[in-house]
Scaffold this motif. Sequence first.
Motif, PDB file in Angstrom:
ATOM      1  N   LEU A  60      -2.206 -13.622 -26.115  1.00 47.56           N
ATOM      2  CA  LEU A  60      -1.842 -12.602 -27.092  1.00 47.56           C
ATOM      3  C   LEU A  60      -1.868 -11.205 -26.469  1.00 47.56           C
ATOM      4  O   LEU A  60      -0.969 -10.391 -26.709  1.00 47.56           O
ATOM      5  CB  LEU A  60      -2.784 -12.662 -28.296  1.00 47.56           C
ATOM      6  CG  LEU A  60      -2.480 -11.700 -29.440  1.00 47.56           C
ATOM      7  CD1 LEU A  60      -1.069 -11.936 -29.982  1.00 47.56           C
ATOM      8  CD2 LEU A  60      -3.512 -11.844 -30.529  1.00 47.56           C
ATOM      9  N   ALA A  61      -2.856 -10.918 -25.638  1.00 44.29           N
ATOM     10  CA  ALA A  61      -2.942  -9.607 -24.988  1.00 44.29           C
ATOM     11  C   ALA A  61      -1.790  -9.395 -24.014  1.00 44.29           C
ATOM     12  O   ALA A  61      -1.293  -8.268 -23.879  1.00 44.29           O
ATOM     13  CB  ALA A  61      -4.280  -9.468 -24.266  1.00 44.29           C
ATOM     14  N   THR A  62      -1.348 -10.446 -23.351  1.00 39.10           N
ATOM     15  CA  THR A  62      -0.209 -10.328 -22.438  1.00 39.10           C
ATOM     16  C   THR A  62       1.052  -9.955 -23.199  1.00 39.10           C
ATOM     17  O   THR A  62       1.806  -9.064 -22.780  1.00 39.10           O
ATOM     18  CB  THR A  62       0.000 -11.650 -21.671  1.00 39.10           C
ATOM     19  OG1 THR A  62      -1.205 -11.967 -20.964  1.00 39.10           O
ATOM     20  CG2 THR A  62       1.152 -11.558 -20.704  1.00 39.10           C
ATOM     21  N   VAL A  63       1.285 -10.610 -24.316  1.00 35.59           N
ATOM     22  CA  VAL A  63       2.468 -10.307 -25.131  1.00 35.59           C
ATOM     23  C   VAL A  63       2.396  -8.885 -25.689  1.00 35.59           C
ATOM     24  O   VAL A  63       3.370  -8.128 -25.620  1.00 35.59           O
ATOM     25  CB  VAL A  63       2.621 -11.345 -26.268  1.00 35.59           C
ATOM     26  CG1 VAL A  63       3.690 -10.927 -27.254  1.00 35.59           C
ATOM     27  CG2 VAL A  63       2.927 -12.718 -25.693  1.00 35.59           C
ATOM     28  N   LEU A  64       1.240  -8.512 -26.231  1.00 33.65           N
ATOM     29  CA  LEU A  64       1.101  -7.181 -26.815  1.00 33.65           C
ATOM     30  C   LEU A  64       1.180  -6.084 -25.752  1.00 33.65           C
ATOM     31  O   LEU A  64       1.767  -5.021 -25.998  1.00 33.65           O
ATOM     32  CB  LEU A  64      -0.216  -7.071 -27.586  1.00 33.65           C
ATOM     33  CG  LEU A  64      -0.307  -7.904 -28.859  1.00 33.65           C
ATOM     34  CD1 LEU A  64      -1.680  -7.762 -29.494  1.00 33.65           C
ATOM     35  CD2 LEU A  64       0.783  -7.523 -29.840  1.00 33.65           C
ATOM     36  N   THR A  65       0.639  -6.323 -24.576  1.00 30.49           N
ATOM     37  CA  THR A  65       0.740  -5.341 -23.494  1.00 30.49           C
ATOM     38  C   THR A  65       2.180  -5.209 -23.029  1.00 30.49           C
ATOM     39  O   THR A  65       2.654  -4.090 -22.767  1.00 30.49           O
ATOM     40  CB  THR A  65      -0.174  -5.732 -22.319  1.00 30.49           C
ATOM     41  OG1 THR A  65      -1.516  -5.870 -22.790  1.00 30.49           O
ATOM     42  CG2 THR A  65      -0.126  -4.692 -21.218  1.00 30.49           C
ATOM     43  N   ALA A  66       2.893  -6.313 -22.939  1.00 28.28           N
ATOM     44  CA  ALA A  66       4.307  -6.256 -22.547  1.00 28.28           C
ATOM     45  C   ALA A  66       5.116  -5.468 -23.577  1.00 28.28           C
ATOM     46  O   ALA A  66       5.990  -4.659 -23.204  1.00 28.28           O
ATOM     47  CB  ALA A  66       4.864  -7.664 -22.390  1.00 28.28           C
ATOM     48  N   LEU A  67       4.837  -5.681 -24.855  1.00 28.18           N
ATOM     49  CA  LEU A  67       5.525  -4.915 -25.890  1.00 28.18           C
ATOM     50  C   LEU A  67       5.167  -3.431 -25.814  1.00 28.18           C
ATOM     51  O   LEU A  67       6.033  -2.568 -25.998  1.00 28.18           O
ATOM     52  CB  LEU A  67       5.176  -5.458 -27.277  1.00 28.18           C
ATOM     53  CG  LEU A  67       5.845  -6.757 -27.669  1.00 28.18           C
ATOM     54  CD1 LEU A  67       5.265  -7.275 -28.976  1.00 28.18           C
ATOM     55  CD2 LEU A  67       7.337  -6.574 -27.785  1.00 28.18           C
ATOM     56  N   PHE A  68       3.910  -3.123 -25.532  1.00 28.17           N
ATOM     57  CA  PHE A  68       3.485  -1.729 -25.412  1.00 28.17           C
ATOM     58  C   PHE A  68       4.199  -1.046 -24.246  1.00 28.17           C
ATOM     59  O   PHE A  68       4.696   0.081 -24.383  1.00 28.17           O
ATOM     60  CB  PHE A  68       1.963  -1.657 -25.214  1.00 28.17           C
ATOM     61  CG  PHE A  68       1.450  -0.255 -25.071  1.00 28.17           C
ATOM     62  CD1 PHE A  68       1.167   0.498 -26.188  1.00 28.17           C
ATOM     63  CD2 PHE A  68       1.266   0.309 -23.819  1.00 28.17           C
ATOM     64  CE1 PHE A  68       0.697   1.802 -26.064  1.00 28.17           C
ATOM     65  CE2 PHE A  68       0.809   1.601 -23.683  1.00 28.17           C
ATOM     66  CZ  PHE A  68       0.520   2.343 -24.812  1.00 28.17           C
TER      67      PHE A  68
END
Length: 91
Positions: A60-68
């Motif tokens: 989840l953190a990987t996806v959210l960081t990529a979106l950020f």
Amino acid sequence: MQITSIIAIFGLIWVMCAFVMLPFGVKTHDEAGIVKVPGQADSAPANFRPWRVVLRATLLATVLTALFIANYDQGWIKLDDINIFPSPPER
């Protein structure tokens, strides 16, 4: 954006995701039908799996960081878009 900034942002998002993921999939001893140890809290988990929490938080953190980072580069949502206090009317 520098790599150190990306790592710091990922770390912050990861900690937040880990705390959000903690209660999912955990059962108490009463829910699992297991006998409790005397003096044990009623809310103590019976099947806590920390590596599952780590895996889910990392994904989840990987996806959210990529979106950020994509938002940072592309400028989809800017600070003016989320300003909840409008500018005062001019006189």
